[in-house]
Design a protein around this motif. Structure first.
Motif, PDB file in Angstrom:
ATOM      1  N   ILE A 166       0.812  -1.213   0.000  1.00 38.92           N
ATOM      2  CA  ILE A 166       0.000   0.000   0.000  1.00 38.92           C
ATOM      3  C   ILE A 166       0.850   1.269   0.000  1.00 38.92           C
ATOM      4  CG2 ILE A 166      -1.707   1.350   1.312  1.00 38.92           C
ATOM      5  CD1 ILE A 166      -2.876  -1.161   0.045  1.00 38.92           C
ATOM      6  N   ASN A 167       0.457   2.217  -0.841  1.00 38.66           N
ATOM      7  CA  ASN A 167       0.954   3.590  -0.805  1.00 38.66           C
ATOM      8  C   ASN A 167      -0.138   4.410  -0.121  1.00 38.66           C
ATOM      9  OD1 ASN A 167       1.488   6.314  -1.346  1.00 38.66           O
ATOM     10  ND2 ASN A 167       2.190   5.956  -3.439  1.00 38.66           N
ATOM     11  N   VAL A 168       0.126   4.850   1.093  1.00 31.19           N
ATOM     12  CA  VAL A 168      -0.861   5.656   1.814  1.00 31.19           C
ATOM     13  C   VAL A 168      -0.694   7.103   1.371  1.00 31.19           C
ATOM     14  CG1 VAL A 168      -1.791   6.305   4.043  1.00 31.19           C
ATOM     15  CG2 VAL A 168      -0.673   4.093   3.777  1.00 31.19           C
ATOM     16  N   THR A 169      -1.751   7.683   0.832  1.00 36.61           N
ATOM     17  CA  THR A 169      -1.650   9.009   0.239  1.00 36.61           C
ATOM     18  C   THR A 169      -2.457  10.042   1.025  1.00 36.61           C
ATOM     19  OG1 THR A 169      -1.835  10.218  -1.869  1.00 36.61           O
ATOM     20  CG2 THR A 169      -3.595   8.659  -1.345  1.00 36.61           C
ATOM     21  N   LEU A 170      -2.236  11.296   0.676  1.00 37.28           N
ATOM     22  CA  LEU A 170      -2.954  12.434   1.278  1.00 37.28           C
ATOM     23  C   LEU A 170      -2.727  12.550   2.782  1.00 37.28           C
ATOM     24  CD1 LEU A 170      -6.408  12.448  -0.618  1.00 37.28           C
ATOM     25  CD2 LEU A 170      -4.267  13.599  -1.211  1.00 37.28           C
ATOM     26  N   ILE A 171      -1.451  12.474   3.188  1.00 38.24           N
ATOM     27  CA  ILE A 171      -1.105  12.710   4.594  1.00 38.24           C
ATOM     28  C   ILE A 171      -0.616  14.153   4.726  1.00 38.24           C
ATOM     29  CG2 ILE A 171       0.267  11.953   6.565  1.00 38.24           C
ATOM     30  CD1 ILE A 171       0.738   9.305   5.071  1.00 38.24           C
ATOM     31  N   PHE A 172      -1.227  14.882   5.639  1.00 36.64           N
ATOM     32  CA  PHE A 172      -0.859  16.280   5.860  1.00 36.64           C
ATOM     33  C   PHE A 172      -0.376  16.562   7.278  1.00 36.64           C
ATOM     34  CE2 PHE A 172      -3.934  16.286   2.386  1.00 36.64           C
ATOM     35  CZ  PHE A 172      -3.252  17.020   1.421  1.00 36.64           C
ATOM     36  N   SER A 173      -0.928  15.875   8.265  1.00 40.02           N
ATOM     37  CA  SER A 173      -0.607  16.199   9.656  1.00 40.02           C
ATOM     38  C   SER A 173       0.272  15.136  10.301  1.00 40.02           C
ATOM     39  CB  SER A 173      -1.885  16.356  10.473  1.00 40.02           C
ATOM     40  OG  SER A 173      -2.451  15.101  10.786  1.00 40.02           O
ATOM     41  N   LEU A 174       1.000  15.542  11.324  1.00 38.77           N
ATOM     42  CA  LEU A 174       1.867  14.624  12.047  1.00 38.77           C
ATOM     43  C   LEU A 174       1.064  13.582  12.806  1.00 38.77           C
ATOM     44  CD1 LEU A 174       4.388  17.311  13.304  1.00 38.77           C
ATOM     45  CD2 LEU A 174       4.825  15.576  11.551  1.00 38.77           C
ATOM     46  N   ASP A 175      -0.053  13.992  13.395  1.00 35.54           N
ATOM     47  CA  ASP A 175      -0.892  13.023  14.105  1.00 35.54           C
ATOM     48  C   ASP A 175      -1.429  11.959  13.159  1.00 35.54           C
ATOM     49  OD1 ASP A 175      -0.508  14.199  16.546  1.00 35.54           O
ATOM     50  OD2 ASP A 175      -2.424  15.267  16.586  1.00 35.54           O
ATOM     51  N   ARG A 176      -1.877  12.391  11.970  1.00 32.39           N
ATOM     52  CA  ARG A 176      -2.394  11.422  11.019  1.00 32.39           C
ATOM     53  C   ARG A 176      -1.273  10.512  10.504  1.00 32.39           C
ATOM     54  NH1 ARG A 176      -7.156  11.518   8.489  1.00 32.39           N
ATOM     55  NH2 ARG A 176      -7.760  12.359  10.521  1.00 32.39           N
TER      56      ARG A 176
ATOM     57  N   ASN B 131       7.225  20.736   8.405  1.00 29.64           N
ATOM     58  CA  ASN B 131       6.258  19.683   8.684  1.00 29.64           C
ATOM     59  C   ASN B 131       6.781  18.321   8.232  1.00 29.64           C
ATOM     60  OD1 ASN B 131       3.623  18.986   9.663  1.00 29.64           O
ATOM     61  ND2 ASN B 131       2.869  18.857   7.564  1.00 29.64           N
ATOM     62  N   ALA B 132       7.364  18.285   7.035  1.00 29.85           N
ATOM     63  CA  ALA B 132       7.902  17.026   6.508  1.00 29.85           C
ATOM     64  C   ALA B 132       9.098  16.554   7.331  1.00 29.85           C
ATOM     65  CB  ALA B 132       8.291  17.207   5.045  1.00 29.85           C
ATOM     66  N   ARG B 133       9.940  17.469   7.725  1.00 28.36           N
ATOM     67  CA  ARG B 133      11.097  17.087   8.547  1.00 28.36           C
ATOM     68  C   ARG B 133      10.646  16.470   9.877  1.00 28.36           C
ATOM     69  NH1 ARG B 133      14.689  22.559   7.315  1.00 28.36           N
ATOM     70  NH2 ARG B 133      15.853  21.725   5.511  1.00 28.36           N
ATOM     71  N   LEU B 134       9.610  17.040  10.479  1.00 28.20           N
ATOM     72  CA  LEU B 134       9.103  16.480  11.734  1.00 28.20           C
ATOM     73  C   LEU B 134       8.444  15.118  11.505  1.00 28.20           C
ATOM     74  CD1 LEU B 134       7.729  19.724  13.400  1.00 28.20           C
ATOM     75  CD2 LEU B 134       9.755  18.412  14.065  1.00 28.20           C
ATOM     76  N   ALA B 135       7.904  14.923  10.320  1.00 26.51           N
ATOM     77  CA  ALA B 135       7.355  13.597   9.987  1.00 26.51           C
ATOM     78  C   ALA B 135       8.484  12.574   9.936  1.00 26.51           C
ATOM     79  CB  ALA B 135       6.620  13.651   8.657  1.00 26.51           C
ATOM     80  N   PHE B 136       9.632  12.978   9.422  1.00 24.46           N
ATOM     81  CA  PHE B 136      10.758  12.045   9.387  1.00 24.46           C
ATOM     82  C   PHE B 136      11.241  11.733  10.801  1.00 24.46           C
ATOM     83  CE2 PHE B 136      15.040  10.453   8.753  1.00 24.46           C
ATOM     84  CZ  PHE B 136      14.824   9.545   7.724  1.00 24.46           C
TER      85      PHE B 136
ATOM     86  N   ASP C 118      15.716  19.877  -2.512  1.00 21.88           N
ATOM     87  CA  ASP C 118      16.955  20.273  -1.848  1.00 21.88           C
ATOM     88  C   ASP C 118      16.868  20.199  -0.330  1.00 21.88           C
ATOM     89  OD1 ASP C 118      17.800  20.933  -4.427  1.00 21.88           O
ATOM     90  OD2 ASP C 118      17.384  23.071  -4.173  1.00 21.88           O
ATOM     91  N   GLU C 119      15.714  20.605   0.221  1.00 17.03           N
ATOM     92  CA  GLU C 119      15.585  20.743   1.676  1.00 17.03           C
ATOM     93  C   GLU C 119      15.063  19.484   2.362  1.00 17.03           C
ATOM     94  OE1 GLU C 119      16.899  23.317   2.993  1.00 17.03           O
ATOM     95  OE2 GLU C 119      17.247  24.285   1.052  1.00 17.03           O
ATOM     96  N   LEU C 120      14.845  18.424   1.610  1.00 15.57           N
ATOM     97  CA  LEU C 120      14.305  17.195   2.192  1.00 15.57           C
ATOM     98  C   LEU C 120      15.134  15.978   1.786  1.00 15.57           C
ATOM     99  CD1 LEU C 120      10.480  17.894   1.755  1.00 15.57           C
ATOM    100  CD2 LEU C 120      11.797  17.916   3.891  1.00 15.57           C
ATOM    101  N   VAL C 121      16.442  16.171   1.731  1.00 16.00           N
ATOM    102  CA  VAL C 121      17.353  15.083   1.384  1.00 16.00           C
ATOM    103  C   VAL C 121      17.734  14.327   2.649  1.00 16.00           C
ATOM    104  CG1 VAL C 121      19.622  14.491   0.446  1.00 16.00           C
ATOM    105  CG2 VAL C 121      18.269  16.323  -0.615  1.00 16.00           C
ATOM    106  N   VAL C 122      17.428  13.048   2.675  1.00 14.77           N
ATOM    107  CA  VAL C 122      17.802  12.189   3.798  1.00 14.77           C
ATOM    108  C   VAL C 122      17.721  10.743   3.330  1.00 14.77           C
ATOM    109  CG1 VAL C 122      15.449  12.046   4.743  1.00 14.77           C
ATOM    110  CG2 VAL C 122      17.413  11.739   6.263  1.00 14.77           C
TER     111      VAL C 122
ATOM    112  N   HIS D 196      18.244  15.826   9.175  1.00 15.22           N
ATOM    113  CA  HIS D 196      18.761  15.653  10.533  1.00 15.22           C
ATOM    114  C   HIS D 196      19.358  16.965  11.043  1.00 15.22           C
ATOM    115  CE1 HIS D 196      18.800  11.215   9.566  1.00 15.22           C
ATOM    116  NE2 HIS D 196      18.167  11.266  10.725  1.00 15.22           N
ATOM    117  N   GLY D 197      19.117  17.242  12.311  1.00 11.65           N
ATOM    118  CA  GLY D 197      19.604  18.481  12.908  1.00 11.65           C
ATOM    119  C   GLY D 197      18.653  19.651  12.769  1.00 11.65           C
ATOM    120  N   THR D 198      17.471  19.402  12.159  1.00 13.75           N
ATOM    121  CA  THR D 198      16.517  20.502  11.923  1.00 13.75           C
ATOM    122  C   THR D 198      15.257  20.386  12.776  1.00 13.75           C
ATOM    123  OG1 THR D 198      15.288  19.347  10.172  1.00 13.75           O
ATOM    124  CG2 THR D 198      17.263  20.581   9.509  1.00 13.75           C
TER     125      THR D 198
END
Length: 376
Positions: A166-176, A239-244, A288-292, A319-321
């Protein structure tokens, strides 16, 4: 910029552990060799689709006319014709990526196909169509896309428990996002109890990026202060960095370690909606800003070619952000920009948008079937 240098830029991004997937699929690109060229020369190792992409593909070309004629002669209805056309494209793309799938041990070489967005609030029908799409395409290297609505969460668990990737799509929030990851783990545990080989199950969690900035920037513009203006274009990346960060936490727990020992794979984060919506921003910033290491970035072809030409790659930019990212979201709350309201709004709008695209796709297929019927 020479072709070799451009390719090396994409190779560099891939070398940092970012899987490059194309956010586009059409029968034309399958037939004219464009997709094969991107795979062979541009380090593209996967493809994602959605109703908007398929609606555009069917509306802009005559590549589907022959199939529509066969379907019309067979008396196929619109929904059946939509499934036939889209699953054929996904199957052909999956075959194109078969070597990548084998070379990466099943991690990449993936092609996604989305359930009917009209089912996003119906758990049982979502499960039913996930099974249908999985069996109809009948390739091990596909993902069935299920939206991360509240009703979608139990559907994700059920599909995973049956061995459907499964590819889970349409995720916007950290809680979700955390709920999505938990739904995946629940599904793996059920699959394990059913005796299903966990090593054959894969999943990605598609976290949307640019749409967050579009909605928050609109609210910051309404505040009309220098502080608000200074925060524009930063929330989506934070938001994406905190998801990681959440991903790292979830997939390092004893619960996860037990599943990993049984052969399970992590549910990789996937950065979606990485095309820049505001022309004032650098066109490669959501790359550029989401390389990990360990993520997927699915890009529109325009963004991918921009990355090839002039990406500002600086190694790991995640990392580090985390502390800075959290402060930024807190600052937005203090200014009156409600994170919860933003993410709820984005989910509702995304579902409506995909429903509209599905309706456009259905209209296009209806017209094509009618033309084919007249031609007979």
């Amino acid at each position: 910029m020479t072709e070799n240098t451009a390719t090396d830029r994409l190779a560099e991004l891939s070398g940092h552990g970012v899987s490059i997937w194309l956010d586009d699929l059409s029968r034309g690109h399958l037939r004219d060799g464009v997709l094969a060229d991107l795979v062979g020369t541009k380090h593209v190792v996967g493809v994602t689709t959605n109703p908007t992409i398929f609606a555009g593909a069917l509306a802009k070309a005559h590549d589907y006319d022959e199939q529509m004629g066969v379907l019309a002669a067979a008396g196929s209805g619109v929904d059946d014709a939509v499934i036939a056309a889209t699953t054929d494209d996904v199957r052909d793309a999956a075959d194109l990526f078969a070597d990548v799938y084998q070379r990466t041990g099943g991690q990449d070489g993936r092609v996604s196909i989305e359930v009917d967005p009209r089912l996003s609030k119906d758990t049982d029908k979502t499960i039913e169509q996930a099974r249908l799409l999985w069996s109809t395409v009948d390739r091990p290297n596909i993902f069935v896309k299920i939206p991360a609505t509240k009703e979608g969460l139990p559907a994700i668990t059920k599909a995973i428990s049956e061995g459907i990737s499964i590819n889970v799509t349409l995720i916007f929030s950290l809680d979700r996002y955390r709920a999505v990851a938990n739904a995946y783990l629940d599904g793996l545990e059920l699959a394990q109890r059913a005796g299903i080989d966990l090593s054959g199950i894969r999943s990605v969690a598609s976290f949307f990026v640019s749409r967050v900035d579009t909605e928050i920037d609109k609210r910051l513009d309404a505040i009309r202060t220098d502080e608000a203006k200074a925060l524009k274009g930063k929330a989506g990346i934070a938001n994406a960095r905190l998801a990681f960060q959440a991903f790292e936490e979830i997939f390092s727990t004893p619960r996860w370690e037990e599943l990993a020992a049984a052969g399970a794979h992590v549910q990789r984060p996937l950065w979606a909606s990485t095309g820049v919506k505001d022309p004032a921003y650098p066109d490669t910033m959501y790359v550029d800003e989401l390389v990990v290491d360990g993520v997927v970035n699915t890009m529109p072809e325009k963004t991918m070619r921009a990355v090839a030409d002039h990406a500002n790659l600086r190694g790991d930019t995640v990392h580090g952000t985390y502390e800075e990212s959290r402060r930024l979201l807190d600052q937005l709350e203090r200014l009156g920009v409600s994170y919860t309201d933003v993410t709820d709004t984005l989910e509702e709008e995304a579902v409506v948008k995909f429903e509209k695209s599905w309706a456009e796709l259905a209209d296009t297929v209806t017209a094509a079937l009618a033309r084919a019927g007249v031609a007979r």
